[in-house]
Scaffold this motif. Sequence first.
Motif, PDB file in Angstrom:
ATOM      1  N   LEU A 188       3.627   0.302   5.466  1.00  0.00           N
ATOM      2  CA  LEU A 188       3.235   1.638   5.030  1.00  0.00           C
ATOM      3  C   LEU A 188       4.160   2.707   5.601  1.00  0.00           C
ATOM      4  O   LEU A 188       4.675   3.563   4.870  1.00  0.00           O
ATOM      5  N   ILE A 189       4.392   2.646   6.892  1.00  0.00           N
ATOM      6  CA  ILE A 189       5.203   3.661   7.574  1.00  0.00           C
ATOM      7  C   ILE A 189       6.630   3.703   7.040  1.00  0.00           C
ATOM      8  O   ILE A 189       7.220   4.776   6.866  1.00  0.00           O
TER       9      ILE A 189
ATOM     10  N   LYS B 228       5.487  -2.229  17.423  1.00  0.00           N
ATOM     11  CA  LYS B 228       6.725  -1.740  18.042  1.00  0.00           C
ATOM     12  C   LYS B 228       7.857  -2.748  17.895  1.00  0.00           C
ATOM     13  O   LYS B 228       9.007  -2.385  17.661  1.00  0.00           O
ATOM     14  N   ASP B 229       7.513  -4.025  18.031  1.00  0.00           N
ATOM     15  CA  ASP B 229       8.537  -5.077  17.924  1.00  0.00           C
ATOM     16  C   ASP B 229       9.075  -5.218  16.508  1.00  0.00           C
ATOM     17  O   ASP B 229      10.285  -5.410  16.313  1.00  0.00           O
ATOM     18  N   ILE B 230       8.184  -5.167  15.512  1.00  0.00           N
ATOM     19  CA  ILE B 230       8.605  -5.565  14.159  1.00  0.00           C
ATOM     20  C   ILE B 230       9.127  -4.423  13.292  1.00  0.00           C
ATOM     21  O   ILE B 230       9.690  -4.677  12.224  1.00  0.00           O
ATOM     22  N   LYS B 231       8.974  -3.176  13.720  1.00  0.00           N
ATOM     23  CA  LYS B 231       9.409  -2.075  12.859  1.00  0.00           C
ATOM     24  C   LYS B 231      10.870  -2.197  12.412  1.00  0.00           C
ATOM     25  O   LYS B 231      11.157  -2.041  11.219  1.00  0.00           O
ATOM     26  N   PRO B 232      11.824  -2.493  13.316  1.00  0.00           N
ATOM     27  CA  PRO B 232      13.196  -2.642  12.813  1.00  0.00           C
ATOM     28  C   PRO B 232      13.360  -3.848  11.897  1.00  0.00           C
ATOM     29  O   PRO B 232      14.166  -3.814  10.956  1.00  0.00           O
ATOM     30  N   LEU B 233      12.579  -4.918  12.135  1.00  0.00           N
ATOM     31  CA  LEU B 233      12.641  -6.094  11.257  1.00  0.00           C
ATOM     32  C   LEU B 233      12.119  -5.760   9.866  1.00  0.00           C
ATOM     33  O   LEU B 233      12.721  -6.152   8.852  1.00  0.00           O
ATOM     34  N   ILE B 234      11.011  -5.050   9.802  1.00  0.00           N
ATOM     35  CA  ILE B 234      10.438  -4.673   8.504  1.00  0.00           C
ATOM     36  C   ILE B 234      11.374  -3.725   7.766  1.00  0.00           C
ATOM     37  O   ILE B 234      11.507  -3.790   6.538  1.00  0.00           O
TER      38      ILE B 234
ATOM     39  N   ILE C 210       0.811  -1.221   0.000  1.00  0.00           N
ATOM     40  CA  ILE C 210       0.000   0.000   0.000  1.00  0.00           C
ATOM     41  C   ILE C 210       0.844   1.270   0.000  1.00  0.00           C
ATOM     42  O   ILE C 210       0.427   2.307   0.482  1.00  0.00           O
ATOM     43  N   GLY C 211       2.025   1.208  -0.571  1.00  0.00           N
ATOM     44  CA  GLY C 211       2.890   2.391  -0.622  1.00  0.00           C
ATOM     45  C   GLY C 211       2.372   3.441  -1.579  1.00  0.00           C
ATOM     46  O   GLY C 211       1.416   3.238  -2.336  1.00  0.00           O
ATOM     47  N   ILE C 212       3.019   4.580  -1.572  1.00  0.00           N
ATOM     48  CA  ILE C 212       2.607   5.715  -2.393  1.00  0.00           C
ATOM     49  C   ILE C 212       2.610   5.364  -3.879  1.00  0.00           C
ATOM     50  O   ILE C 212       1.855   5.943  -4.676  1.00  0.00           O
TER      51      ILE C 212
ATOM     52  N   SER D 235       6.256  10.655   7.815  1.00  0.00           N
ATOM     53  CA  SER D 235       6.890  11.473   8.848  1.00  0.00           C
ATOM     54  C   SER D 235       6.337  11.057  10.207  1.00  0.00           C
ATOM     55  O   SER D 235       5.322  10.358  10.299  1.00  0.00           O
ATOM     56  N   ASP D 236       6.982  11.494  11.276  1.00  0.00           N
ATOM     57  CA  ASP D 236       6.496  11.171  12.628  1.00  0.00           C
ATOM     58  C   ASP D 236       5.070  11.676  12.826  1.00  0.00           C
ATOM     59  O   ASP D 236       4.234  10.994  13.426  1.00  0.00           O
TER      60      ASP D 236
END
Length: 326
Positions: free
Chosen positions: A243-244, A280-286, A211-213, A252-253
């Motif tokens: 997405l983030i 919170k856990d998976i953001k660095p993995l993604i 679902i990216g831009i 952005s934040d």
Amino acid sequence: MSRLAKALDELNTKAYALESIKQLSGGINSAVYQTKSSHGVNYILKLYPRPTRNDPRDRCLTEKNFLSYLQSCHIKNTSSILESNVSTGWSLMSWIEGEKPTSLEEDDIQDIANFIIRINKKTTKTKRLKLQPASEACESLTSLISNINQRLKRIESAEIKSDISREAICWVSENIRPMLVDLTQSLKPKANKCRYWKDMREDAIASPSDIGIHNMMRTNEGLFFIDFEYAGRDDLSKLTADLILHPEYCLSDMQEKAFLEQIKLYMSDELDNSWFYRLKDIKPLISIKWCLIMLNQIINNTLAKEQLEKTMEYFYQKTCVLKLKT
């Protein structure tokens, strides 16, 4: 006769009277054409890669089924399938008049959140559960880590045919691998210890997946969403992280906060906050996974210096920062 010629021939027997065709994109995922009938009506014609032993995904069937699901949700801001032939892998879709956005505004974030909320209402839960899992769906913390490790191994074991490939593989081994090992050691105990990971199968949502831009169109009626070749059931944490952190356009934040507030507010009847803890856990993995996807061209020896530099910049600005927050 080519697949394109066969598709056009089949459509003309159904009285579409297509007179012109223009290729809009083509390559790894699919070939997309703009076609126009003798009556001046524009359509989108998509040719999908056929399933293979190495990649058995049927993208034509996946997109057809997901668009059918969106129709059952009364979603209007996407294409609709007019004709499709799953056996030969093509679909004719309604044309969307608009342009690809280069940035996202406050109203756009609202449109994205609304889209996710509307396709996951209680009234469509029975149909939602019949969807197939999305491509590389996050079904557990262990499966996500395993999937990323498989991507890493494919890159590290790729045949080196150029200096840029050698440089990239060395960089991956010296930077991405140790970070993934470190994250795995710190996160894996949570898989069995934390309730929000143990109960996640009950929280599957309908996910457009990619679902990216790059898969949005800006129109006079707001954002429209396209390309559901990888869609299906997935965890909200995975969809949100994708997405983030999408390299084409990271939120952005402030945009991230606005999106999360909308999702938390309007999906609270369907989900508790377990997905947010998983996020919170998976953001660095993604983020690591996106790095590996960006370097996928190593495998077929087409990686450019600019792409490696772009990946490095993303890694140091996003992945390393997220790692520090764990």
